[in-house]
Design a protein around this motif. Structure first.
Motif, PDB file in Angstrom:
ATOM      1  N   ASP A  62      30.909  26.781  31.709  1.00  0.00           N
ATOM      2  CA  ASP A  62      30.619  27.345  30.347  1.00  0.00           C
ATOM      3  C   ASP A  62      31.502  28.043  30.052  1.00  0.00           C
ATOM      4  OD1 ASP A  62      30.243  28.193  27.932  1.00  0.00           O
ATOM      5  OD2 ASP A  62      27.981  28.657  28.020  1.00  0.00           O
ATOM      6  N   PHE A  63      32.590  27.950  29.682  1.00  0.00           N
ATOM      7  CA  PHE A  63      34.065  28.675  29.668  1.00  0.00           C
ATOM      8  C   PHE A  63      33.723  29.570  28.030  1.00  0.00           C
ATOM      9  CE2 PHE A  63      35.477  26.257  32.672  1.00  0.00           C
ATOM     10  CZ  PHE A  63      35.653  26.971  33.610  1.00  0.00           C
ATOM     11  N   THR A  64      32.640  29.627  27.082  1.00  0.00           N
ATOM     12  CA  THR A  64      32.564  29.549  26.161  1.00  0.00           C
ATOM     13  C   THR A  64      32.131  30.942  26.063  1.00  0.00           C
ATOM     14  OG1 THR A  64      30.714  28.417  25.251  1.00  0.00           O
ATOM     15  CG2 THR A  64      32.593  26.929  24.461  1.00  0.00           C
ATOM     16  N   GLN A  65      31.075  31.453  26.648  1.00  0.00           N
ATOM     17  CA  GLN A  65      30.382  32.236  26.425  1.00  0.00           C
ATOM     18  C   GLN A  65      31.034  33.789  27.899  1.00  0.00           C
ATOM     19  OE1 GLN A  65      27.261  32.743  24.623  1.00  0.00           O
ATOM     20  NE2 GLN A  65      26.395  30.602  24.158  1.00  0.00           N
ATOM     21  N   PRO A  66      30.305  34.887  27.418  1.00  0.00           N
ATOM     22  CA  PRO A  66      30.930  35.671  29.182  1.00  0.00           C
ATOM     23  C   PRO A  66      30.176  35.671  30.252  1.00  0.00           C
ATOM     24  CG  PRO A  66      29.979  36.709  26.933  1.00  0.00           C
ATOM     25  CD  PRO A  66      30.294  35.307  26.438  1.00  0.00           C
ATOM     26  N   LYS A  67      31.069  35.694  31.287  1.00  0.00           N
ATOM     27  CA  LYS A  67      29.725  36.217  31.847  1.00  0.00           C
ATOM     28  C   LYS A  67      28.870  34.730  32.930  1.00  0.00           C
ATOM     29  CE  LYS A  67      29.090  41.099  32.038  1.00  0.00           C
ATOM     30  NZ  LYS A  67      28.472  42.116  32.637  1.00  0.00           N
ATOM     31  N   ARG A  68      29.238  33.357  31.856  1.00  0.00           N
ATOM     32  CA  ARG A  68      28.720  32.401  32.333  1.00  0.00           C
ATOM     33  C   ARG A  68      29.944  31.777  33.397  1.00  0.00           C
ATOM     34  NH1 ARG A  68      24.063  31.742  31.498  1.00  0.00           N
ATOM     35  NH2 ARG A  68      24.288  29.944  32.178  1.00  0.00           N
ATOM     36  N   VAL A  69      30.620  32.302  33.964  1.00  0.00           N
ATOM     37  CA  VAL A  69      31.034  31.972  34.939  1.00  0.00           C
ATOM     38  C   VAL A  69      31.963  33.125  35.549  1.00  0.00           C
ATOM     39  CG1 VAL A  69      33.523  30.523  35.839  1.00  0.00           C
ATOM     40  CG2 VAL A  69      31.890  30.131  33.485  1.00  0.00           C
ATOM     41  N   VAL A  70      31.291  32.780  37.215  1.00  0.00           N
ATOM     42  CA  VAL A  70      31.118  33.992  38.230  1.00  0.00           C
ATOM     43  C   VAL A  70      32.211  33.048  39.158  1.00  0.00           C
ATOM     44  CG1 VAL A  70      29.683  35.696  39.333  1.00  0.00           C
ATOM     45  CG2 VAL A  70      29.149  34.433  37.615  1.00  0.00           C
ATOM     46  N   ASP A  71      33.269  34.627  39.247  1.00  0.00           N
ATOM     47  CA  ASP A  71      33.708  34.140  40.819  1.00  0.00           C
ATOM     48  C   ASP A  71      33.299  34.464  41.985  1.00  0.00           C
ATOM     49  OD1 ASP A  71      36.688  36.268  41.679  1.00  0.00           O
ATOM     50  OD2 ASP A  71      35.493  36.782  39.436  1.00  0.00           O
ATOM     51  N   GLU A  72      32.924  33.515  43.294  1.00  0.00           N
ATOM     52  CA  GLU A  72      32.202  34.362  44.573  1.00  0.00           C
ATOM     53  C   GLU A  72      33.723  33.696  45.713  1.00  0.00           C
ATOM     54  OE1 GLU A  72      29.857  34.846  44.713  1.00  0.00           O
ATOM     55  OE2 GLU A  72      28.188  35.059  43.797  1.00  0.00           O
ATOM     56  N   HIS A  73      32.940  34.718  46.426  1.00  0.00           N
ATOM     57  CA  HIS A  73      34.006  34.557  47.556  1.00  0.00           C
ATOM     58  C   HIS A  73      32.658  33.833  48.221  1.00  0.00           C
ATOM     59  CE1 HIS A  73      34.982  38.550  46.333  1.00  0.00           C
ATOM     60  NE2 HIS A  73      36.742  38.008  46.654  1.00  0.00           N
ATOM     61  N   LEU A  74      33.255  32.492  49.216  1.00  0.00           N
ATOM     62  CA  LEU A  74      32.647  31.829  49.823  1.00  0.00           C
ATOM     63  C   LEU A  74      32.343  32.263  51.066  1.00  0.00           C
ATOM     64  CD1 LEU A  74      35.350  28.757  49.730  1.00  0.00           C
ATOM     65  CD2 LEU A  74      33.137  28.939  48.069  1.00  0.00           C
ATOM     66  N   ALA A  94      32.024  41.124  52.915  1.00  0.00           N
ATOM     67  CA  ALA A  94      31.002  42.001  53.679  1.00  0.00           C
ATOM     68  C   ALA A  94      30.565  41.218  55.133  1.00  0.00           C
ATOM     69  CB  ALA A  94      30.167  41.966  52.945  1.00  0.00           C
ATOM     70  N   ASP A  95      31.384  39.838  55.041  1.00  0.00           N
ATOM     71  CA  ASP A  95      31.024  39.497  56.796  1.00  0.00           C
ATOM     72  C   ASP A  95      33.133  39.233  57.068  1.00  0.00           C
ATOM     73  OD1 ASP A  95      29.057  39.160  57.625  1.00  0.00           O
ATOM     74  OD2 ASP A  95      28.972  37.398  56.975  1.00  0.00           O
ATOM     75  N   GLY A  96      33.490  39.921  56.389  1.00  0.00           N
ATOM     76  CA  GLY A  96      35.134  39.837  57.144  1.00  0.00           C
ATOM     77  C   GLY A  96      35.744  38.638  56.192  1.00  0.00           C
ATOM     78  N   GLY A  97      35.574  37.897  54.863  1.00  0.00           N
ATOM     79  CA  GLY A  97      36.021  37.411  54.052  1.00  0.00           C
ATOM     80  C   GLY A  97      37.330  38.011  53.662  1.00  0.00           C
ATOM     81  N   GLY A  98      38.226  37.252  53.038  1.00  0.00           N
ATOM     82  CA  GLY A  98      39.608  38.579  51.952  1.00  0.00           C
ATOM     83  C   GLY A  98      39.892  37.442  50.897  1.00  0.00           C
ATOM     84  N   ASN A  99      40.427  37.636  49.743  1.00  0.00           N
ATOM     85  CA  ASN A  99      40.585  37.775  48.014  1.00  0.00           C
ATOM     86  C   ASN A  99      41.383  36.884  48.268  1.00  0.00           C
ATOM     87  OD1 ASN A  99      39.140  39.891  47.224  1.00  0.00           O
ATOM     88  ND2 ASN A  99      40.353  41.444  47.932  1.00  0.00           N
ATOM     89  N   GLU A 100      41.762  36.246  49.070  1.00  0.00           N
ATOM     90  CA  GLU A 100      42.871  35.267  48.892  1.00  0.00           C
ATOM     91  C   GLU A 100      42.265  33.863  48.256  1.00  0.00           C
ATOM     92  OE1 GLU A 100      41.838  35.732  51.687  1.00  0.00           O
ATOM     93  OE2 GLU A 100      40.824  34.577  52.833  1.00  0.00           O
ATOM     94  N   ILE A 101      42.764  32.810  47.178  1.00  0.00           N
ATOM     95  CA  ILE A 101      42.600  32.026  46.882  1.00  0.00           C
ATOM     96  C   ILE A 101      41.501  31.124  47.125  1.00  0.00           C
ATOM     97  CG2 ILE A 101      44.412  30.232  46.586  1.00  0.00           C
ATOM     98  CD1 ILE A 101      43.822  30.211  43.634  1.00  0.00           C
ATOM     99  N   THR A 102      41.416  31.162  48.646  1.00  0.00           N
ATOM    100  CA  THR A 102      41.459  29.489  49.771  1.00  0.00           C
ATOM    101  C   THR A 102      39.672  30.009  49.809  1.00  0.00           C
ATOM    102  OG1 THR A 102      42.293  30.581  51.663  1.00  0.00           O
ATOM    103  CG2 THR A 102      43.100  28.368  50.949  1.00  0.00           C
ATOM    104  N   ASN A 103      39.379  31.106  49.455  1.00  0.00           N
ATOM    105  CA  ASN A 103      38.385  31.873  49.813  1.00  0.00           C
ATOM    106  C   ASN A 103      36.919  31.938  48.434  1.00  0.00           C
ATOM    107  OD1 ASN A 103      35.732  32.647  51.293  1.00  0.00           O
ATOM    108  ND2 ASN A 103      36.708  34.606  51.237  1.00  0.00           N
ATOM    109  N   ARG A 104      38.732  31.532  47.729  1.00  0.00           N
ATOM    110  CA  ARG A 104      36.675  31.856  46.330  1.00  0.00           C
ATOM    111  C   ARG A 104      36.772  30.011  45.246  1.00  0.00           C
ATOM    112  NH1 ARG A 104      39.167  37.523  44.740  1.00  0.00           N
ATOM    113  NH2 ARG A 104      37.787  37.010  42.935  1.00  0.00           N
ATOM    114  N   ALA A 105      35.561  30.892  44.774  1.00  0.00           N
ATOM    115  CA  ALA A 105      35.065  29.658  43.888  1.00  0.00           C
ATOM    116  C   ALA A 105      34.521  29.963  42.635  1.00  0.00           C
ATOM    117  CB  ALA A 105      34.259  28.430  44.634  1.00  0.00           C
ATOM    118  N   LEU A 106      34.360  29.218  41.861  1.00  0.00           N
ATOM    119  CA  LEU A 106      33.928  29.133  40.346  1.00  0.00           C
ATOM    120  C   LEU A 106      32.233  28.863  40.551  1.00  0.00           C
ATOM    121  CD1 LEU A 106      36.604  28.830  38.296  1.00  0.00           C
ATOM    122  CD2 LEU A 106      36.366  31.012  38.979  1.00  0.00           C
TER     123      LEU A 106
END
Ligand SMILES: [Zn+2]
Length: 119
Positions: free
Chosen positions: A31-43, A47-59
């Motif tokens: 739902d892109f019509t409301q603020p804060k209904r879509v969260v970008d997460e780190h797969l 804290a566990d050694g993951g990075g900010n690269e897009i391959t490690n991200r998901a909505l």
């Protein structure tokens, strides 16, 4: 540990296309019509050694993101307490020392709630 970086507009758009506008977990329509209904997460959590690269991200939809965050935080906080010797057992060990051992005091399993007698 890398710092959490917000997605750029371009990365955000890429993920939307990759996920076809659906949540990365439950596949509900995001739902892109409301603020804060879509969260970008780190797969792989930062804290566990993951990075900010897009391959490690998901909505994720808000509900999935919330569930993930809760599950992530609780066991880590607990193991941290154990690692730092801040459990009830550690406190008793420090306070009573060998007395506990001679009485056969056994550490209780995780999640056990101690019943303290009222003073
Ligand atoms: Zn979802």
């Amino acid at each position: 540990m890398e710092k959490r970086k917000p997605l750029s507009r371009r990365e955000f758009g890429l993920l939307i296309i990759q996920q076809e506008g659906k949540c990365g977990k439950c596949a509900c329509r995001l739902d892109f019509t409301q603020p804060k209904r879509v969260v970008d997460e780190h797969l792989h959590p930062l804290a566990d050694g993951g990075g900010n690269e897009i391959t490690n991200r998901a909505l994720y939809c808000y509900e999935c993101a919330k569930g993930k965050t809760v599950k992530e935080v609780t066991p880590r906080a607990k193991s941290k307490r154990y690692a730092e010797g801040r459990t009830q057992y550690d406190k008793r060990k420090r306070a009573g020392g060998s007395r506990i051992k001679s009485r056969g005091f056994q550490p209780k399993p995780a999640g056990y709630k101690y019943q303290w007698s009222k003073k």
